[in-house]
Structures are given as structure tokens and as C-alpha cells.
Design an enzyme around this catalytic site. Structure first.
Site, mmCIF file in Angstrom:
data_model
loop_
_atom_site.group_PDB
_atom_site.id
_atom_site.type_symbol
_atom_site.label_atom_id
_atom_site.label_comp_id
_atom_site.label_asym_id
_atom_site.label_seq_id
_atom_site.Cartn_x
_atom_site.Cartn_y
_atom_site.Cartn_z
ATOM 1 N N ASN A 1 106.713 -101.980 -9.039
ATOM 2 C CA ASN A 1 105.333 -101.762 -9.494
ATOM 3 C C ASN A 1 104.870 -100.382 -9.041
ATOM 4 O O ASN A 1 105.616 -99.648 -8.405
ATOM 5 C CB ASN A 1 104.421 -102.874 -8.964
ATOM 6 C CG ASN A 1 104.492 -102.955 -7.460
ATOM 7 O OD1 ASN A 1 104.103 -102.028 -6.758
ATOM 8 N ND2 ASN A 1 105.024 -104.062 -6.937
ATOM 9 N N ASP B 1 106.569 -110.577 -7.171
ATOM 10 C CA ASP B 1 106.439 -112.039 -7.174
ATOM 11 C C ASP B 1 107.684 -112.712 -7.734
ATOM 12 O O ASP B 1 107.874 -113.914 -7.553
ATOM 13 C CB ASP B 1 105.211 -112.451 -8.001
ATOM 14 C CG ASP B 1 103.914 -112.106 -7.278
ATOM 15 O OD1 ASP B 1 103.912 -112.162 -6.035
ATOM 16 O OD2 ASP B 1 102.924 -111.763 -7.954
ATOM 17 N N LYS C 1 126.531 -101.684 -14.000
ATOM 18 C CA LYS C 1 125.460 -101.394 -14.943
ATOM 19 C C LYS C 1 125.612 -102.274 -16.199
ATOM 20 O O LYS C 1 126.713 -102.344 -16.770
ATOM 21 C CB LYS C 1 125.546 -99.908 -15.327
ATOM 22 C CG LYS C 1 124.454 -99.460 -16.244
ATOM 23 C CD LYS C 1 124.618 -97.998 -16.609
ATOM 24 C CE LYS C 1 123.686 -97.657 -17.747
ATOM 25 N NZ LYS C 1 124.050 -96.420 -18.407
ATOM 26 N N PHE D 1 95.459 -108.356 0.964
ATOM 27 C CA PHE D 1 94.859 -107.566 -0.111
ATOM 28 C C PHE D 1 95.002 -108.371 -1.389
ATOM 29 O O PHE D 1 95.938 -109.165 -1.515
ATOM 30 C CB PHE D 1 95.574 -106.216 -0.261
ATOM 31 C CG PHE D 1 95.050 -105.169 0.671
ATOM 32 C CD1 PHE D 1 95.321 -105.226 2.028
ATOM 33 C CD2 PHE D 1 94.267 -104.123 0.188
ATOM 34 C CE1 PHE D 1 94.820 -104.274 2.895
ATOM 35 C CE2 PHE D 1 93.767 -103.149 1.051
ATOM 36 C CZ PHE D 1 94.044 -103.228 2.403
ATOM 37 N N LYS E 1 92.827 -117.031 -2.844
ATOM 38 C CA LYS E 1 93.885 -116.472 -1.986
ATOM 39 C C LYS E 1 93.533 -116.609 -0.503
ATOM 40 O O LYS E 1 94.393 -116.895 0.324
ATOM 41 C CB LYS E 1 94.159 -115.013 -2.351
ATOM 42 C CG LYS E 1 94.961 -114.889 -3.649
ATOM 43 C CD LYS E 1 95.188 -113.455 -4.080
ATOM 44 C CE LYS E 1 95.796 -113.444 -5.487
ATOM 45 N NZ LYS E 1 95.877 -112.132 -6.097
ATOM 46 N N LYS F 1 96.117 -118.884 1.492
ATOM 47 C CA LYS F 1 96.996 -118.154 2.422
ATOM 48 C C LYS F 1 96.464 -118.222 3.858
ATOM 49 O O LYS F 1 97.041 -117.615 4.755
ATOM 50 C CB LYS F 1 97.171 -116.709 1.953
ATOM 51 C CG LYS F 1 97.745 -116.624 0.520
ATOM 52 C CD LYS F 1 98.228 -115.242 0.139
ATOM 53 C CE LYS F 1 98.594 -115.204 -1.355
ATOM 54 N NZ LYS F 1 99.485 -114.116 -1.722
HETATM 55 N N1 CTP Z 1 101.903 -111.102 -0.766
HETATM 56 C C1 CTP Z 1 102.976 -111.325 0.085
HETATM 57 N N2 CTP Z 1 104.163 -111.779 -0.419
HETATM 58 C C2 CTP Z 1 104.319 -112.002 -1.725
HETATM 59 C C3 CTP Z 1 103.232 -111.766 -2.621
HETATM 60 C C4 CTP Z 1 102.040 -111.315 -2.106
HETATM 61 O O1 CTP Z 1 102.849 -111.107 1.284
HETATM 62 N N3 CTP Z 1 105.495 -112.427 -2.176
HETATM 63 C C5 CTP Z 1 100.627 -110.650 -0.210
HETATM 64 C C6 CTP Z 1 100.238 -109.242 -0.609
HETATM 65 O O2 CTP Z 1 100.731 -108.286 0.335
HETATM 66 C C7 CTP Z 1 98.716 -109.308 -0.587
HETATM 67 C C8 CTP Z 1 98.428 -110.747 -0.960
HETATM 68 O O3 CTP Z 1 99.631 -111.473 -0.731
HETATM 69 O O4 CTP Z 1 98.187 -109.113 0.711
HETATM 70 C C9 CTP Z 1 97.994 -110.952 -2.391
HETATM 71 O O5 CTP Z 1 98.876 -110.338 -3.259
HETATM 72 P P1 CTP Z 1 98.601 -110.309 -4.823
HETATM 73 O O6 CTP Z 1 99.732 -109.612 -5.498
HETATM 74 O O7 CTP Z 1 97.206 -109.853 -5.098
HETATM 75 O O8 CTP Z 1 98.586 -111.821 -5.210
HETATM 76 P P2 CTP Z 1 99.663 -112.900 -5.297
HETATM 77 O O9 CTP Z 1 99.516 -113.817 -4.151
HETATM 78 O O10 CTP Z 1 101.032 -112.293 -5.494
HETATM 79 O O11 CTP Z 1 99.195 -113.688 -6.614
HETATM 80 P P3 CTP Z 1 99.062 -113.159 -8.116
HETATM 81 O O12 CTP Z 1 100.129 -112.111 -8.309
HETATM 82 O O13 CTP Z 1 99.272 -114.372 -8.919
HETATM 83 O O14 CTP Z 1 97.667 -112.612 -8.245
#
Ligand code: CTP
Length: 408
Positions: A216, A285, A295, A329, A343, A347
Site C-alpha cells: 500500500n 490484511d 516469476k 490508527f 476498532k 481491538k
Molecule cells: N493493524 C494491525 N495488524 C493488522 C491490521 C491492522 O496491527 N493485520 C492495526 C493497524 O496498525 C492500525 C489498526 O490496526 O493501528 C487499524 O488498521 P486499519 O487498516 O485501519 O483497519 P483494519 O483493522 O485492518 O480493518 P479494515 O482494513 O477492515 O478497515
């Protein structure tokens, strides 16, 4: 404007040397920013600087006498060009011409600023600004090297259009960069001593084959700013970072990883003694179920990739939180508050820093951010748009004032 009685530079005396460059006008803004961070700023203008900007500008901003002549003595009975430098916490020369750099490198003391440079025993930061050919000149670069060897810090100039109409290296560095250097040099007031902080930052990369990955746009700037600011304030900091363009902040234990699984392992391996965790990383995710060793060759057929969810590192930490302070975040493209509240609950966080990524064009990769803070007890604060560096400081202040003191 009077110096504030708080801020990371509160109680610090900074001599701001301004020399004869068109960038001198930017030094006025710098003086204002340093004053707002709590510093007592003594502006010193060389004769040539006074051609570009007036002492009155600085006096109005700093509320301290501005020094221009070697024999100025605002405090009768004290030799200002010895007394003020001897008691300074920092000499910051912005903008610095080739002339002042040359004088300091060769021990010439023929005005207030060059004399002060010889008197000070505090750190010296020099932010050059000049024509690109002057900056590339071997005598100038030799002088800079000489001063670096003596321990002077430099904030390298940027590239761009110069006042003389040419393009090249020589523009005064961004003021944020200069302030970062100031904070790194003297901003440590140790108010976070005892905090043992783990920060995650940057993106992760999930490999598809030998040459491709899923990732990303995260730049890592937010997490790095937090790690740097916390270390500068006396915290012990481990930064677990995905691939970024950023240099490891000084004084921080930096652990580099690539994948979400590696980030999870690195976090778990570095949790001993950690009492505060801030997860600023944009963790993937999903990860490919299979990574091809070679490759993948193209053919004309549609192709699909099987992905499996990664482990949520933050959620994992929340499930075994203990007394740890846990901050997340949330990057959202819609329903910011509703999603962030979910969240925080799922969490098990103390608070979440939520930003709407589509509204704020610059969140990913940019230097600015606009966030809403949502706490576990449901309170909500909309913070104004600010630099990530400033935001890092405010997040740490919030932890210190509302969670840290008394809790650990
Ligand atoms: N985070 C994490 N590990 C993951 C995914 C997310 O530690 N595998 C943490 C990120 O560092 C952030 C928080 O979870 O502090 C929220 O991340 P975000 O990407 O906004 O949300 P997700 O929990 O991944 O949910 P979604 O993508 O469905 O919004």
C-alpha cells in the site's frame, strides 16, 4: 509574542543566526515556530542579513533584543557576544551563506555571529542556502566537511528553483526538517523517561512471486515521527518498520521487516518490558496463500490470486493487554467515526487516531494529517490539520497526560 511556558523547547535558549540570503525571510517564520515550541530565541542578523529583513521583524516575534553589531550590549555590564553564546543551548544558523560557513570553518570572528560561533560550547546546526554552483564549489563543500568533522550538524538544502533563476541544490531546507534537527539536538526534556514504547510503521509487502508483491501507499512518516519524538523526550523506543524511504531515527532500536507475519513476529519478540504500543503501520490484511518461487509468466487467460487474511497484530495485543497502553490508527474511506469506534472496542484500545484517507489528499506519503481521536470511554476530539511531526508530539502529550501518569 512571548516564549511559552511549555513545549518541547521550553527553557531552551537558541541563538538564531541569520545571514545575507534571500531565504532570510524564512528565518522569521522559523523564529516564530521555535518560540511557539517554548524556546527563548535570540536573533542575530549579520550586516548583509539586514539588507533582506529588518531586526524589528525578529524583535516583534521573539520579544528579545535582536543583535546586529558586535558591540551591542542590551544587558548593560555584560558582553553580549560572549555572555549569550556561553549560556546558549543551541546555535542555529538559518539561512547560512557560503561566507559564514567559510568564516566559521577557518576561525574568522569579525562580527557578532562569527564571534558567537567561536564562543559556544553547545550544539551548532547550520542550514545552508545559496546558489547551486556555490553549494557545489569544492571550497564550500570542503568547509562543510571540515565543520561536520568538528561535530556541527547540517540540514542539507533542498533541490528546486533558486532565487537566481537556476534550478539545483541550494534552497533552504523545509522549516519542518530544521525543527526536527533542533528537537533531535536539544528537545529532550526527558518527560517520557520510563516509557518503554513499541511503534509499528510503514507498509508491509506480501510477496506474490520472485519479483512482485502486494502493498500500500504508506510512507511510514507518522510512525517514524512518533518514534523520533518519543526517543527525543527520553522514552526507550523500538520501531518495527516495513520498507520505507526514511532513515532510522537516532536513538531508536529499529527492526526492519517486510511481511505482516514478520511484523507480528518482530513485535512479539520485542515486547519485553514494553508498556506502551502505538500501531501506526498499514499492515496488509491479506497475503497470497502461495508465493511462487519464480516469476509468474503472463498468458492471455484471466488469472486469480488466492489470498488469506493476515493476523491482526493490534487485535492480538489487545487480547492480552494487561496494563499496557494500546493505541491504534484507523485509515477509513467512509463512516470514519463509526468504524473507528468498532476498532477501539474490538481491538481493546485506549484510543484510536482516525483519519479519512480520501478527504485528506495528503495522508499517505504527505507531511500533514487531520485526525479525530476516539477513546475507549467514547469521548471524541477533532484535531486541526497539522504536520505529522506536530501530531506525533500531541499524541505523546495525550498519552502522558491521560494514560501514562499514575497508570504505570
Ligand atoms: N493493524 C494491525 N495488524 C493488522 C491490521 C491492522 O496491527 N493485520 C492495526 C493497524 O496498525 C492500525 C489498526 O490496526 O493501528 C487499524 O488498521 P486499519 O487498516 O485501519 O483497519 P483494519 O483493522 O485492518 O480493518 P479494515 O482494513 O477492515 O478497515
Amino acid at each position: 509574542m512571548n516564549a511559552k511556558t511549555e513545549g518541547p523547547l521550553y527553557g531552551k535558549r537558541i541563538i538564531l543566526g541569520v545571514t545575507g540570503s534571500i531565504a532570510a525571510y524564512k528565518a522569521a517564520d522559523l523564529a516564530s515556530k521555535l518560540t511557539q515550541l517554548g524556546a527563548q530565541v535570540y536573533a542575530v542578523l549579520t550586516k548583509n542579513a539586514c539588507e533582506f529583513i529588518t531586526p524589528l521583524t525578529f524583535r516583534s516575534i521573539t520579544a528579545t533584543p535582536v543583535l546586529t553589531g558586535l558591540f551591542d550590549e542590551p544587558d548593560t555590564g555584560k558582553i553580549a557576544h560572549v555572555d549569550i553564546p556561553a549560556n546558549a543551548d543551541l546555535l542555529l544558523i538559518t539561512p547560512a551563506t557560503a561566507n559564514i560557513i567559510g568564516k566559521i570553518a577557518h576561525g574568522i570572528a569579525d562580527d557578532w555571529l562569527s564571534t558567537a560561533a567561536m564562543v559556544v560550547t553547545c550544539p551548532v546546526i547550520i542550514a545552508p542556502a545559496m546558489n547551486c554552483n556555490m553549494y557545489a564549489n569544492k571550497v564550500v563543500s570542503g568547509n562543510i566537511e571540515r565543520l561536520k568533522e568538528l561535530g556541527h550538524r547540517f540540514v542539507e538544502p533542498g533541490t528546486g528553483r533558486l532565487a537566481c533563476g537556476t534550478e539545483g541544490v541550494g534552497r533552504l531546507a523545509d522549516l519542518d526538517k530544521i525543527i526536527d534537527e533542533v528537537l533531535a539536538a536539544i528537545g529532550a526534556n526527558n518527560d517520557l523517561a520510563g516509557m518503554n514504547l513499541l511503534v509499528t510503521a510503514g507498509p508491509t509487502r506480501e510477496p506474490i512471486d520472485a519479483v512482485r508483491f502486494l502493498s500500500n501507499y504508506s510512507s511510514g512518516k507518522m510512525g517514524y515521527a512518533i518514534a523520533e519524538a518519543a526517543a527525543g523526550r527520553g522514552a526507550k523506543v523500538t520501531l518495527v518498520s516495513g520498507p520505507t524511504e526514511l532513515a532510522a531515527p537516532s536513538g531508536v532500536n529499529c527492526v526492519e521487516i517486510q511481511t505482516a507475519k514478520e511484523m507480528l513476529d518482530a513485535v512479539n519478540q520485542n515486547l519485553d518490558g514494553v508498556n506502551t504500543v502505538i500501531c501506526a503501520a498499514a499492515v496488509a490484511d491479506f497475503s497470497p496463500v502461495v508465493t511462487k518461487e519464480h516469476k509468474i509468466k503472463k498468458n492471455k487467460q484471466p488469472w486469480s490470486l488466492e489470498l488469506a487474511p493476515t493476523i491482526d497484530i493490534l487485535k492480538n495485543l489487545g487480547a492480552d493487554k494487561g496494563k499496557r497502553i494500546l493505541i491504534g490508527f484507523a485509515a477509513e474511506t467512509e463512516d470514519l467515526v463509526e468504524n473507528a469506534i468498532i476498532k477501539v472496542r474490538e481491538k481493546n484500545l485506549d484510543f484510536i487516531v482516525a483519519n479519512e484517507v480520501f478527504k485528506e489528499e495528503t495522508v499517505f506519503g504527505g507531511d500533514m494529517n487531520k485526525v479525530t481521536i476516539i477513546t475507549s470511554n467514547g469521548s471524541m476530539q477533532d484535531w486541526p490539520r497539522m504536520s505529522k511531526r506536530e501530531l506525533a508530539g500531541k499524541i505523546l502529550d495525550l498519552i502522558k497526560e491521560n494514560y501514562w501518569e499514575g497508570k504505570i
